[in-house]
Design an enzyme around this catalytic site. Structure first.
Site, PDB file in Angstrom:
ATOM      1  N   LYS A 111     -10.280  -6.418  -4.776  1.00 27.97           N
ATOM      2  CA  LYS A 111      -9.960  -7.637  -4.004  1.00 27.97           C
ATOM      3  C   LYS A 111     -10.321  -8.891  -4.800  1.00 27.97           C
ATOM      4  CE  LYS A 111      -8.314  -5.510  -0.397  1.00 27.97           C
ATOM      5  NZ  LYS A 111      -6.874  -5.578  -0.095  1.00 27.97           N
ATOM      6  N   TYR A 133     -13.444  -1.230  -4.000  1.00 26.56           N
ATOM      7  CA  TYR A 133     -12.642  -2.092  -3.108  1.00 26.56           C
ATOM      8  C   TYR A 133     -12.908  -3.571  -3.399  1.00 26.56           C
ATOM      9  CZ  TYR A 133     -10.895  -3.808   1.447  1.00 26.56           C
ATOM     10  OH  TYR A 133     -10.222  -4.467   2.451  1.00 26.56           O
TER      11      TYR A 133
HETATM   12  P1  NAP Z   1      -4.642  -0.030   7.723  1.00 20.86           P
HETATM   13  O1  NAP Z   1      -4.538  -0.180   9.183  1.00 20.86           O
HETATM   14  O2  NAP Z   1      -5.414   1.100   7.139  1.00 20.86           O
HETATM   15  O3  NAP Z   1      -3.153  -0.014   7.122  1.00 20.86           O
HETATM   16  C1  NAP Z   1      -2.965   0.104   5.740  1.00 20.86           C
HETATM   17  C2  NAP Z   1      -1.498  -0.065   5.430  1.00 20.86           C
HETATM   18  O4  NAP Z   1      -1.310   0.094   4.015  1.00 20.86           O
HETATM   19  C3  NAP Z   1      -0.624   0.940   6.128  1.00 20.86           C
HETATM   20  O5  NAP Z   1       0.571   0.323   6.518  1.00 20.86           O
HETATM   21  C4  NAP Z   1      -0.354   1.961   5.033  1.00 20.86           C
HETATM   22  O6  NAP Z   1       0.902   2.559   5.260  1.00 20.86           O
HETATM   23  C5  NAP Z   1      -0.307   1.094   3.800  1.00 20.86           C
HETATM   24  N1  NAP Z   1      -0.577   1.817   2.566  1.00 20.86           N
HETATM   25  C6  NAP Z   1      -1.743   2.421   2.194  1.00 20.86           C
HETATM   26  N2  NAP Z   1      -1.570   3.012   1.001  1.00 20.86           N
HETATM   27  C7  NAP Z   1      -0.281   2.799   0.624  1.00 20.86           C
HETATM   28  C8  NAP Z   1       0.480   3.160  -0.497  1.00 20.86           C
HETATM   29  N3  NAP Z   1      -0.017   3.893  -1.503  1.00 20.86           N
HETATM   30  N4  NAP Z   1       1.776   2.764  -0.564  1.00 20.86           N
HETATM   31  C9  NAP Z   1       2.313   2.028   0.444  1.00 20.86           C
HETATM   32  N5  NAP Z   1       1.639   1.640   1.532  1.00 20.86           N
HETATM   33  C10 NAP Z   1       0.346   2.026   1.612  1.00 20.86           C
HETATM   34  O7  NAP Z   1      -5.253  -1.339   7.046  1.00 20.86           O
HETATM   35  P2  NAP Z   1      -5.369  -2.841   7.584  1.00 20.86           P
HETATM   36  O8  NAP Z   1      -6.680  -2.997   8.204  1.00 20.86           O
HETATM   37  O9  NAP Z   1      -4.128  -3.244   8.308  1.00 20.86           O
HETATM   38  O10 NAP Z   1      -5.459  -3.592   6.171  1.00 20.86           O
HETATM   39  C11 NAP Z   1      -4.353  -4.265   5.573  1.00 20.86           C
HETATM   40  C12 NAP Z   1      -4.875  -5.048   4.373  1.00 20.86           C
HETATM   41  O11 NAP Z   1      -5.904  -5.952   4.809  1.00 20.86           O
HETATM   42  C13 NAP Z   1      -5.515  -4.162   3.308  1.00 20.86           C
HETATM   43  O12 NAP Z   1      -5.211  -4.656   2.022  1.00 20.86           O
HETATM   44  C14 NAP Z   1      -6.997  -4.305   3.572  1.00 20.86           C
HETATM   45  O13 NAP Z   1      -7.766  -4.098   2.420  1.00 20.86           O
HETATM   46  C15 NAP Z   1      -7.059  -5.748   4.027  1.00 20.86           C
HETATM   47  N6  NAP Z   1      -8.256  -6.051   4.836  1.00 20.86           N
HETATM   48  C16 NAP Z   1      -8.489  -5.435   6.029  1.00 20.86           C
HETATM   49  C17 NAP Z   1      -9.641  -5.751   6.756  1.00 20.86           C
HETATM   50  C18 NAP Z   1      -9.956  -5.136   8.083  1.00 20.86           C
HETATM   51  O14 NAP Z   1     -11.051  -5.417   8.605  1.00 20.86           O
HETATM   52  N7  NAP Z   1      -9.089  -4.353   8.683  1.00 20.86           N
HETATM   53  C19 NAP Z   1     -10.547  -6.663   6.224  1.00 20.86           C
HETATM   54  C20 NAP Z   1     -10.290  -7.255   5.003  1.00 20.86           C
HETATM   55  C21 NAP Z   1      -9.136  -6.945   4.314  1.00 20.86           C
HETATM   56  P3  NAP Z   1       1.252   4.105   5.036  1.00 20.86           P
HETATM   57  O15 NAP Z   1      -0.004   4.912   5.265  1.00 20.86           O
HETATM   58  O16 NAP Z   1       2.312   4.322   6.048  1.00 20.86           O
HETATM   59  O17 NAP Z   1       1.762   4.170   3.655  1.00 20.86           O
END
Ligand code: NAP
Length: 249
Positions: free
Chosen positions: A160, A156
């Site tokens: 990133k 991961y």
């Molecule tokens: P989340 O709640 O797990 O949601 C992930 C999203 O990505 C969902 O909409 C999922 O939709 C989509 N997704 C996953 N695999 C996919 C694929 N193969 N094709 C199309 N869509 C896909 O994650 P989040 O926390 O909102 O995170 C969003 C972004 O922020 C990510 O890049 C994550 O790495 C980054 N981030 C998050 C955090 C945190 O603390 N939450 C921190 C740092 C960075 P479907 O399952 O419907 O396809």
């Protein structure tokens, strides 16, 4: 529903929930037509209805970003059908955590494919319509893990960190064409991705966060809103860390 050909078009991946959903709602409130992209259709239809009920404009694009051909095709179709492609937010992301001694090649490759290769494919497909329109805003959603590393996240964090190099290269290649590219790097945000973390991990994180709370998806959406605005034309190649003062790197 309000739609017109002057309206900027934004394509947001991972729009079905969490940070991507909040970004989509925010960009719609900013007056963009938002193309909601992810694998699951039902939550995208639900979000489209919510955006339209609030007077915004959105459409649904069911795509697996890990499938490069489908993703490029989706971007090209949006650009062709709407006659423009202004804003790209590569937000879809997954984790497959394990300590490096236990991490297999498959877990590494899958995370790189979904988190990093997808952004490369979408940026490449969006570059031409953005250059044609003499305007573009690319935002790649990275993570503080990619900046400072995180035990258990070799795959991961590498994906990133890779987004940072991709983004800065794009900024250099396309800056003269009116296209900016930036990274927004969230810290700990309350979403499905973090909901199963042990309480001790979350409390430990909170202790290092200057503002003493976890982030909300809306905190990230607010940063994306500014970076994608017409006002942000002189902001490019930057990493905007939105982590409540956790890293200050
Ligand atoms: P989340 O709640 O797990 O949601 C992930 C999203 O990505 C969902 O909409 C999922 O939709 C989509 N997704 C996953 N695999 C996919 C694929 N193969 N094709 C199309 N869509 C896909 O994650 P989040 O926390 O909102 O995170 C969003 C972004 O922020 C990510 O890049 C994550 O790495 C980054 N981030 C998050 C955090 C945190 O603390 N939450 C921190 C740092 C960075 P479907 O399952 O419907 O396809």
């Amino acid at each position: 529903m309000t739609e017109n050909s002057d309206q900027r078009v934004a394509f947001v991946t991972g729009a079905s929930r969490g940070i991507g959903r909040a970004i989509s709602e925010r960009l719609a409130a900013d007056g963009r037509h938002v193309v909601l992209a992810s694998r699951s259709e039902a939550p995208l239809n639900d979000l489209k209805a919510t955006i339209e009920a609030n007077g915004g404009s959105a459409s649904v694009c069911v795509v697996d970003v890990g499938d490069g051909e489908s993703l490029a095709g989706a971007v090209e179709t949006v650009a062709k059908e709407r006659g423009r492609f202004d804003i790209l937010v590569n937000n879809a992301g997954i984790t497959r955590d394990n300590l490096i001694l236990r991490m297999d090649d498959e877990a590494f490759d899958e995370v790189i494919r979904v988190n990093l290769r997808s952004a490369f494919v979408a940026c490449r497909a969006a570059a031409r319509p953005m250059m044609k329109g003499k305007f573009g805003r690319v935002v790649n959603i990275a993570s503080t893990s990619g900046l400072v590393g995180n035990a258990g996240q070799a795959n991961y964090a590498a994906s990133k960190a890779g987004l940072v190099g991709l983004t800065r290269t794009l900024a250099r290649e396309l800056g003269s064409k009116g296209v900016t590219a930036n990274v927004v790097a969230p810290g700990f945000i309350e979403t499905d991705m973090t909901k199963d973390l042990p309480e001790a991990v979350l409390e430990g994180a909170k202790a290092t966060i200057s503002v003493k709370r976890l982030g909300r998806a809306e905190d990230i959406a607010a940063a994306v809103s500014y970076v994608t605005s017409d006002d942000a034309g002189f902001l490019t190649g930057q990493v905007i860390t939105v982590d409540g003062g956790m890293t200050m790197a």
